[in-house]
Structure formats: structure tokens, C-alpha cells
Scaffold this motif. Sequence first.
Motif, PDB file in Angstrom:
ATOM      1  N   LEU A   1       0.770  -1.140  -0.066  1.00 63.33           N
ATOM      2  CA  LEU A   1      -0.003  -0.198  -0.074  1.00 63.33           C
ATOM      3  C   LEU A   1       0.928   1.173  -0.008  1.00 63.33           C
ATOM      4  CD1 LEU A   1      -2.892  -1.269   2.650  1.00 63.33           C
ATOM      5  CD2 LEU A   1      -3.032  -0.368   0.172  1.00 63.33           C
ATOM      6  N   GLN A   2       1.708   1.186   0.812  1.00 67.22           N
ATOM      7  CA  GLN A   2       2.748   2.473   1.038  1.00 67.22           C
ATOM      8  C   GLN A   2       3.434   2.568  -0.316  1.00 67.22           C
ATOM      9  OE1 GLN A   2       5.017   1.481   4.397  1.00 67.22           O
ATOM     10  NE2 GLN A   2       3.617   2.724   5.931  1.00 67.22           N
TER      11      GLN A   2
ATOM     12  N   THR B   1     -12.321  -0.700   0.319  1.00 67.76           N
ATOM     13  CA  THR B   1     -10.884  -1.296   0.621  1.00 67.76           C
ATOM     14  C   THR B   1     -10.696  -2.498  -0.260  1.00 67.76           C
ATOM     15  OG1 THR B   1     -10.931  -0.571   2.797  1.00 67.76           O
ATOM     16  CG2 THR B   1      -9.773  -2.311   2.584  1.00 67.76           C
TER      17      THR B   1
ATOM     18  N   LEU C   1      -9.650  -1.495  -3.763  1.00 67.07           N
ATOM     19  CA  LEU C   1      -8.222  -0.990  -3.633  1.00 67.07           C
ATOM     20  C   LEU C   1      -7.192  -2.244  -3.484  1.00 67.07           C
ATOM     21  CD1 LEU C   1      -6.095   1.187  -3.607  1.00 67.07           C
ATOM     22  CD2 LEU C   1      -6.401   0.902  -1.036  1.00 67.07           C
TER      23      LEU C   1
ATOM     24  N   ARG D   1      -8.636  -0.663   6.876  1.00 69.09           N
ATOM     25  CA  ARG D   1      -8.171  -1.375   6.076  1.00 69.09           C
ATOM     26  C   ARG D   1      -7.644  -2.682   6.586  1.00 69.09           C
ATOM     27  NH1 ARG D   1      -5.403   3.509   2.418  1.00 69.09           N
ATOM     28  NH2 ARG D   1      -7.564   4.003   1.123  1.00 69.09           N
TER      29      ARG D   1
ATOM     30  N   TYR E   1      -0.629   4.728  -0.642  1.00 71.61           N
ATOM     31  CA  TYR E   1      -1.685   4.568   0.480  1.00 71.61           C
ATOM     32  C   TYR E   1      -0.995   4.099   1.809  1.00 71.61           C
ATOM     33  CZ  TYR E   1      -4.244   4.118  -3.926  1.00 71.61           C
ATOM     34  OH  TYR E   1      -5.037   4.522  -4.932  1.00 71.61           O
ATOM     35  N   LYS E   2      -2.212   4.312   2.855  1.00 73.41           N
ATOM     36  CA  LYS E   2      -1.937   3.892   4.132  1.00 73.41           C
ATOM     37  C   LYS E   2      -2.494   2.668   4.643  1.00 73.41           C
ATOM     38  CE  LYS E   2      -0.591   8.492   5.797  1.00 73.41           C
ATOM     39  NZ  LYS E   2      -0.828   9.566   6.597  1.00 73.41           N
TER      40      LYS E   2
END
Length: 151
Positions: free
Chosen positions: A12-13, A62, A65, A23, A17-18
Amino acid sequence: MEARIEKIKQQLQSQGYKLTPQREATVRVLLENEEDHLSAEDVFMLVKDKAPEIGLATVYRTLELLSEMHVVEKINFGDGVARYDLRTDSNKHHHHHLICVKCGSMSEIMEDWLGPLEERLEKEYRFNVLDHRLDFQGICAKCQASESGGE
């Protein structure tokens, strides 16, 4: 489980994204129910136990994603319900499914039987297969037994 969560966090990072608490709760539910093919509603009901403040829309976002990032695979078995399945590092490709058209049961084939076909596609068509999915639809042994037992 923590190592897999950390890996997903890094994925994610790397995309900006976090791993928010919502999530993370969703990922934990997927990890805890890895043998099942959960719908977004199934995930939501299980996540709600861990994070009561979470909404269905957040779970949907979520899952979408995670699907876009190839962390989960979005699967439709022909019944109009999207289900989500965590991808594993151990399999280059995803597993395959046997779907009963009578009772809706689903079994998995964990072996990748399509390797030789992929090699042939590469050789004959210069086509580099990145992934594939194979679903067989038919009648399971249990339904066959109940059909033959009733006659």
C-alpha cells in the motif's frame, strides 16, 4: 499473519496509500477466513465485530483497492456476487475452482495445470501470460449421489 499484514502495508505504501485501521481490519478478516471466498457483505459483517464504526462503503472501497493492487482476487462464480480471495506468494498463479451448478458448492484445485499451455503460448504466439483463472462448472459428487439415490 503479522508478516503478511506488514507486506500488504508495504504494498500500500509503495502506491501512496496507508494501512488505515479500517483497511487493517478488512485484511485481518480476509486472512482469518482465507479458506472461504467471502463477499463484500460477508467481509463487512465480520469486520463490524472488530471495528463497529466501519461502514459497508469503506469495506467495498478497501476490497476494490486491494483488488486493483493484486492483493486479493475478485471472483465471480456466475451468481452475480463478487467474492474476494487473498493471493498468496506461494502460487505464481491463482488456484482453480470446481463450482456445482446445483447446490453452489465450490472446491479448489491448488495445482497449476496450465504451465505447459502457458509455455506453448509463449513459444508459438510470443504471448507472455501474467496470470490465468480456470473455473469448471458441473455437478458435485454430493448432488450426483442425491440424484441417483432418489430414483
